[in-house]
Design an enzyme around this catalytic site. Sequence first.
Site, PDB file in Angstrom:
ATOM      1  N   LYS A 261       0.918  -1.169   0.143  1.00  0.00           N
ATOM      2  CA  LYS A 261      -0.114   0.011  -0.084  1.00  0.00           C
ATOM      3  C   LYS A 261       0.900   1.143   0.092  1.00  0.00           C
ATOM      4  O   LYS A 261       0.681   2.207  -0.589  1.00  0.00           O
ATOM      5  CB  LYS A 261      -0.845  -0.113   1.246  1.00  0.00           C
TER       6      LYS A 261
ATOM      7  N   ASP B 138     -11.040   2.916   4.245  1.00  0.00           N
ATOM      8  CA  ASP B 138     -11.313   1.615   4.220  1.00  0.00           C
ATOM      9  C   ASP B 138     -12.791   1.523   4.331  1.00  0.00           C
ATOM     10  O   ASP B 138     -13.377   0.450   4.194  1.00  0.00           O
ATOM     11  CB  ASP B 138     -10.751   1.125   5.744  1.00  0.00           C
TER      12      ASP B 138
ATOM     13  N   GLN C 204      -4.061  -1.074   9.665  1.00  0.00           N
ATOM     14  CA  GLN C 204      -3.870  -2.345   9.099  1.00  0.00           C
ATOM     15  C   GLN C 204      -4.864  -3.426  10.217  1.00  0.00           C
ATOM     16  O   GLN C 204      -4.153  -3.409  11.203  1.00  0.00           O
ATOM     17  CB  GLN C 204      -2.357  -2.932   8.819  1.00  0.00           C
TER      18      GLN C 204
END
Length: 297
Positions: A54, A121, A98
């Site tokens: 990412k 997200d 994460q």
Amino acid sequence: MTADIIDGRAFAADIHARIAREVAALTAAHGIVPGLATVLVGEDPASEVYVRSKNKATRAAGMASFEHRFDADMAEADLLALIDRLNADPQVHGILVQFPLPPQISEAKVIAAISRDKDVDGFHVENQGRLAMGRPALVPCTPLGCLMLLRDTLGDMTGLEAVVLGRSFNVGRPMAQLLLGENCTVTTAHSRTRDLAAVCRRADILVAAVGRPGMVTGDWVKPGATVIDVGINRIAKDDGGTRLVGDCDFDSCAQVAGAITPVPGGVGPMTIACLLANALTACCEANGLPAPEGLTA
Ligand code: NDP
């Protein structure tokens, strides 16, 4: 019949290139550099790989990457304090923490702490609620990627029967909402669904997100259906190594489907592409600019 293969890797590469162009244009016209902050807690090897990918993709797109790494014994209060600082930082337009997090940190508290405007997200209750209401929202990356592949493959989906296998908050539920937004007739199936095979056989669009290697076989697929395989399952090989497989038994499904995503190389690459798309969207919105077309739900 042998299905067309939906090449998520190539599609994702096009999105990365498009985003890099949009970022360059934004910077040239307005002096704005979209910024994405990633937070990794602990040493989970899979999480390390994801976050590294990412961060690399963020930099490659010309965005600013703010990378935060902590030991597995980090206190929840310290992570929440960091999120507060990132929420207030005007250079940061998106925040990605994460998962999974170590057990002393509540994932629910972390999701709630991230500003909904920086929630790339799409996990925040307000973004999930807006999606459920059919209003503009930051949408979870994996189902957004599936939607992009479906739009590219099928165009108008009005009236099609869609079956989503799985009801997680990160994939199944938002996927069902997105398909409803495309005017599909949507069924969400899960571990308590009766006669799953018969439900799946109704589907013009079948999205499998269950985490069960090869569970969907060709006899579950309606001839000509479009099959999107979200599953990423690592299984043992005879030679002692491992390989990735999806939730669909590719060979038998591809004999019946009209189009199908492979694993790897289907949905997987779309997830990071959509993370960058969400970061760009969040940046545009923070600056009162329209989000680029085709990169949102
Ligand atoms: P979850 O474990 O959160 O959810 C799985 C869902 O599948 C649940 O709703 C569960 O039902 C349902 N399910 C499990 N077993 C069965 C069964 N035997 N029959 C019917 N339904 C079943 O997983 P995720 O949604 O997070 O992920 C699903 C898959 O997608 C995984 O393989 C994961 O690795 C992959 N994934 C891939 C991503 C990508 O980038 N391509 C990103 C995210 C996930 P119930 O609710 O009743 O328990």
